[in-house]
Design a protein around this motif. Structure first.
Motif, PDB file in Angstrom:
ATOM      1  N   ASN A  16      10.369  -0.677   1.354  1.00 40.55           N
ATOM      2  CA  ASN A  16       9.051  -0.572   0.721  1.00 40.55           C
ATOM      3  C   ASN A  16       8.143   0.354   1.527  1.00 40.55           C
ATOM      4  O   ASN A  16       7.377   1.142   0.982  1.00 40.55           O
TER       5      ASN A  16
ATOM      6  N   TYR B  45      11.734  -8.638  -6.689  1.00 44.60           N
ATOM      7  CA  TYR B  45      10.912  -7.564  -6.120  1.00 44.60           C
ATOM      8  C   TYR B  45      10.175  -8.021  -4.868  1.00 44.60           C
ATOM      9  O   TYR B  45       9.259  -7.354  -4.419  1.00 44.60           O
ATOM     10  N   ARG B  46      10.545  -9.169  -4.334  1.00 44.18           N
ATOM     11  CA  ARG B  46       9.700  -9.701  -3.263  1.00 44.18           C
ATOM     12  C   ARG B  46       9.616  -8.733  -2.084  1.00 44.18           C
ATOM     13  O   ARG B  46      10.558  -7.986  -1.801  1.00 44.18           O
ATOM     14  N   CYS B  47       8.481  -8.738  -1.463  1.00 47.53           N
ATOM     15  CA  CYS B  47       8.114  -7.848  -0.354  1.00 47.53           C
ATOM     16  C   CYS B  47       7.707  -6.444  -0.819  1.00 47.53           C
ATOM     17  O   CYS B  47       7.163  -5.680  -0.024  1.00 47.53           O
ATOM     18  N   PHE B  48       7.994  -6.107  -2.054  1.00 43.86           N
ATOM     19  CA  PHE B  48       7.640  -4.756  -2.510  1.00 43.86           C
ATOM     20  C   PHE B  48       6.190  -4.720  -2.982  1.00 43.86           C
ATOM     21  O   PHE B  48       5.663  -5.709  -3.478  1.00 43.86           O
ATOM     22  N   ASP B  49       5.602  -3.541  -2.873  1.00 44.36           N
ATOM     23  CA  ASP B  49       4.274  -3.331  -3.431  1.00 44.36           C
ATOM     24  C   ASP B  49       4.309  -3.446  -4.948  1.00 44.36           C
ATOM     25  O   ASP B  49       5.314  -3.080  -5.575  1.00 44.36           O
ATOM     26  N   PRO B  50       3.200  -3.890  -5.547  1.00 46.50           N
ATOM     27  CA  PRO B  50       3.196  -3.991  -7.008  1.00 46.50           C
ATOM     28  C   PRO B  50       3.032  -2.659  -7.713  1.00 46.50           C
ATOM     29  O   PRO B  50       3.377  -2.535  -8.890  1.00 46.50           O
TER      30      PRO B  50
ATOM     31  N   GLN C 283       5.751   3.041  -6.483  1.00 50.81           N
ATOM     32  CA  GLN C 283       6.263   2.657  -5.168  1.00 50.81           C
ATOM     33  C   GLN C 283       7.351   1.596  -5.298  1.00 50.81           C
ATOM     34  O   GLN C 283       8.390   1.662  -4.638  1.00 50.81           O
TER      35      GLN C 283
END
Lengths: 478, 478, 478
Positions: free
Chosen positions: A439, A13-18, A22
């Protein structure tokens, strides 16, 4: 594979918002663009890597450390001498030649890159290209070095093999106007979609060291004896045609400022003649570049080569570093850039020409919303290049999208380019862009500003379509 | 209605963060300000729309496309000729007259506006004003056109009817110093709270085309023969009084830079006389404007009209577009603006005058935190106008609030204004501001930086109170 | 205590994002740095507060309102006369002397500080230092005043007691070059880790009011008769040595621009002599400062004092306020700053000197990503100071971290400093920095950009380690 999933250094999930809603939309968008072919319309890969089927990347230090100005500048800023990293000196003073030691030194200082794109790129390259799922550090540096050495000697880690594996649809190099492009011919004959880009800075910037010698090479390459400004333009036109026959679709021009301004015929002739006599002043050089940008815009309108402008880098800011090590050592520094008034003379002449396309790159983020998005959102010839250099990063991309899309939309953007000489980092850089842009679009979706269907189309455009159309890559290349 | 709720194009949560706790607080804050009356202290609505009870908006193309410079610039940037959009040419060359075709062309390219405020506004207007709950596109353009045509012919879609429906408490137009304001008198007599704003640029900027003719009109309008700088100031004072009798509470001044500087009596007299003889230079014009801004500040201190400064637009950047189509075609472009030193001469004279209020608008976001918030957070006379033009957008508003509130608080802000000539977009624009500011306050609440009670009061101030007090609207208007 | 926990004005999660996973990581990181000792390498605490064990802070108005330029500027911007806040006038005109009334006036207007760092600091100080868990307002102002008066008279609220309670490991004051530093000697003898900082602006800036008198004091303090530029430099060197014997590790220099440039020997001698005769021009002053910055950089390379540059404040922008009340009344205003070209002459001489460390502070956020992070990410001598002045705030810190870390990493940052004369606000300011930086790192963790282990180390560096190493505090101080 199972163990890799248990201990991933890199999150899927890197770079994605937690925020779960979203993140979910981001993942859906990303899963549709992750595997699209890579369009690489601007970069600095050395064609020699690809011209010879037997070429290899060399040692891990040669692949990751020695040629990477992002890495050199950070280590240097923290007191690590460039000699100790194996960077060759101009005067031949001895430098570190033990590449295992260079790699160890890099690993010892790898904590410096926490939170930087270099940290992300290197870690991702180790994992996704070399299958090394450990965090690089002092202790495991040696073991990782050995593993990399072994892998880099294998045919499947040759530049050509990685080119195939990276799923590159087209890759453009950046080449001097005087380059015969023989390597490109070889590469293309072997079936690789590699195109040259016409970058005439070394013959246009009158204060380039060795300018007169460059002009002589221009005469040689073009077969047109450059004796005055008229023959100079003729020779340039000849070279552009040559580049086009080798598949070039673009030119590239770098300047410290965006100054453009037409010079009268007498004046530009006089300046050029002074330059030929080795008597051009810094002001001559500045004004001549400003004039030539307009000339090049006209040539592009005529021959269809997309014109790229990279503005705002003060090259070789550190004279000690330049004298000892030369160019591209991380000592080029950005400065404030003015576009609205500087580009006006060029735009007055060709801003509405439907044949022309000009892609602008900046190192001054304050100009995104203030000048570049408004300019690109009006002038038919203008497109904005992606975040450049220091801004080819997660926050850099978010800042860019935040500041340009509301005014210019996405269709006045030029998509992504990796702009790198670090061949192995190409897929990683595209991946970061694809993740960050998905994202960013996901945030728009969950905030109700666009719907998912629109976001899907926008994601594909940002990942692939815009670069392809902006740079006029039509039909299949490989 | 049920089916509309099942397939809403616009989310009821739009502009809010997806994080549930923030969204919940945002919604609570928003529900308290959503239906407050609209205060519209600065805009460009044509008073003719409201002066005649029988006035109609015309075709959907006339309402949405032809007069909207945001739309024209985006389509033009993507190669759509303005002729094909029905924009009249100065030389009378034929342009598209089939408004159904213009609308179709707009719909065909509506994807360009994804992620832009125009995209949001148009979609919201179609839904909330016209009840059209479909996404505008190539296929449904014709059907939507027909429906709009039908609705626009109805009395309940007349400008006056919409004015009532929009719940506008006060609306200010922007008017030339020479305007007799007869239409305003009519409108007011019919019970609409519409006030003029005194904008003297056309007689102050010496390089305005037709300046001498404008001065003649100023003499006519004021009854004071303008023969020198002294009579010029007298005439302006007369006009300000006239505007005040029609309810004006503010003036407006536009300039490419924030330069202010007092000229000696001889000098300004000479410049004015040169201008009367048609011999003023560009530098004369620049310096005269800088002087006049100080004069106007003094006049405002005396007569109580709030002084608005809109700084940083380079008008008519594209000469081809200007020559063919004239002003306001989307070819005005922002430039970097300096405030701290430029405003100093004005502030030295009147910066502490308790009678004066000056509202500043910028197109250079980098000045929010660096200059404008610090200035407004100190000088009693200064207030910051809301995000202007390209920044009247979700990200533009968030950037503004992020960068000004910590230094200036909210009570040095001027609230919101829609600044639009697109009458139908007024409620939508206010709604975006109300949503975004409530969401921004909600973030402050859930991060523990302010409490909910404070946020409630701040939301009401940002939505309604600050505009009303800044522009000195006191008592009931309608 | 139980009731306090039921009605906390301040959330324990304040400054953290609401998204649960990020909040959780932020809290974990924060819990590890919350109680680290405070490193305060730059500030303006009056040493008299700490030199006398019997010193007290005075009334609540004296502690919170009268000396705080953040508070004065906001109230003044909203029309509250500074006289009514007890600010002494230069001409001795009577001002409010009833401190209870001043406090009430502050409380009446405390709503102005919603969303500002001052609002956060004051509320936090009341709660965490004085145990007052109510929101300050019109109604409870009197009761809170009485409680504060009572507490401030107690020994446990003396400056020295709070110094111990705040867990300050080292605190640096800022002192004129001519200061004998006797108070520092006393403070240190009593066991408090307080160090002076050498700030020679009053003798370097030739246009300082009273410069000639300052030079005379420099002669007196140094025992070196300053009669020309040579003896001037000698005297400065003597003073630096004196500061070092009292524990100084740094110097500080303020200038409106970052201009640096070496002057020839004759030229700087002539300028200095003109200044001695009272004949230096503004341009003389500007060029002399630009030269002296280079001289000071060389001195720092030699004697090891870290050099701080605070650039970009236009002091005393409001002449009326300056004439009536003097300096530091909130009327200093930021201006745009250029670093890349301005610092080049200095860096050309000493940019690669491993003995030197220069810490840069800006009031122009647009330079973070464009100039400062690239400069600090290359030059070994450069470090970036934390967000300064108007940017010592939640958004200011986030903007800073967002814009500098990707290019410069965190190891080219100087950690935090509170830069305050408001002694009671010191722990609160550090707490905000620790919270915001932990929340920022938490975002990086939950977005998969760094791992938790890295974030933990980075949090400790940002909270404590970087300030300690940058300012060369070695060994125990107290």
């Amino acid at each position: 594979m199972a163990s890799q999933q248990k201990n991933p250094v890199l999150s899927p999930y890197r770079c994605f918002d937690p925020e779960p809603s979203q993140r979910e939309v981001a993942l859906q968008l990303y899963s549709q663009v992750r595997d699209l072919p890579l369009i690489c319309p601007h970069g600095h890969v050395d064609p020699r890597l690809l011209a010879d089927p037997e070429a290899r990347f060399g040692s891990p230090a040669e692949l990751f450390v020695i040629p990477d100005h992002y890495i050199l500048r950070m280590l240097y800023s923290q007191g690590v001498p460039m000699e100790s990293l194996g960077v060759p000196t101009k005067d031949g003073t001895a430098v570190e030649t033990d590449h295992r030691k260079i790699w160890q030194r890099f690993a010892d200082h790898f904590y410096l890159f926490r939170g930087t794109p270099t940290g992300l790129w290197v870690q991702d390259e180790l994992q996704s290209i070399f299958g090394i799922h450990q965090k690089l550090g002092q202790e495991n540096a040696g073991a990782i070095y050995d593993r990399l050495v072994e892998q880099l000697s294998l045919p499947e880690y040759s530049p050509r093999a990685l080119f195939r594996r990276f799923n590159i649809e087209v890759l453009c190099t950046t080449d001097a106007a005087t380059d015969p492009l023989n390597l490109h011919r070889t590469i293309q004959q072997d079936g690789f979609p590699v195109r040259p880009t016409f970058r005439p800075d070394a013959v246009v910037n009158l204060d380039t060291e060795g300018w007169t010698w460059n002009i002589q090479r221009l005469s040689d390459a073009s077969g047109i004896e450059v004796v005055d400004e008229r023959t100079f333009l003729e020779a340039l036109r000849q070279r552009r045609q040559h580049f086009k026959t080798l598949g070039a679709t673009a030119t590239d021009h770098a300047a410290p400022t965006a100054h453009t301004g037409r010079l009268g015929e007498n004046e530009r002739g006089s300046i050029f003649n002074r330059a030929l006599r080795g008597q051009a002043s810094a002001e001559d050089a500045r004004r001549f570049t400003g004039h030539m940008l307009i000339e090049f815009a006209h040539m592009s309108a005529e021959d269809g080569l997309v014109m790229q402008l990279h503005i705002g880098s003060e090259r070789n800011h550190n004279p000690q570093v330049f004298q000892r090590f030369g160019r591209d050592m991380g000592a080029d520094l950005p400065r404030a850039t003015e576009w609205t008034r500087n580009l006006r003379p060029l735009l007055d002449e060709v801003g509405n020409d439907s044949r022309l396309s000009v892609v602008l790159f900046t190192l001054d983020e304050s100009t995104y919303s203030r000048e570049l998005a408004p300019l690109a959102g009006h002038y038919p010839v203008l497109r904005l290049g992606p975040p450049w250099w220091f801004f080819d990063s997660v926050k850099g991309m978010e800042c860019y999208l935040d500041q340009v899309v509301e005014t210019a939309g996405i269709h006045n953007l030029a998509g992504f380019n990796d702009d790198t000489r670090a061949f192995a980092s190409i897929p990683v850089r595209h991946d970061v862009w694809r993740r960050v842009s998905c994202n960013w679009l996901a945030a728009q979706v969950v905030r109700g500003l666009i719907d998912f269907e629109d976001a899907r189309e926008m994601a594909a455009q940002l990942a692939y379509g815009l670069a392809k159309t902006t740079y006029r890559f039509t039909g299949g290349e490989a």
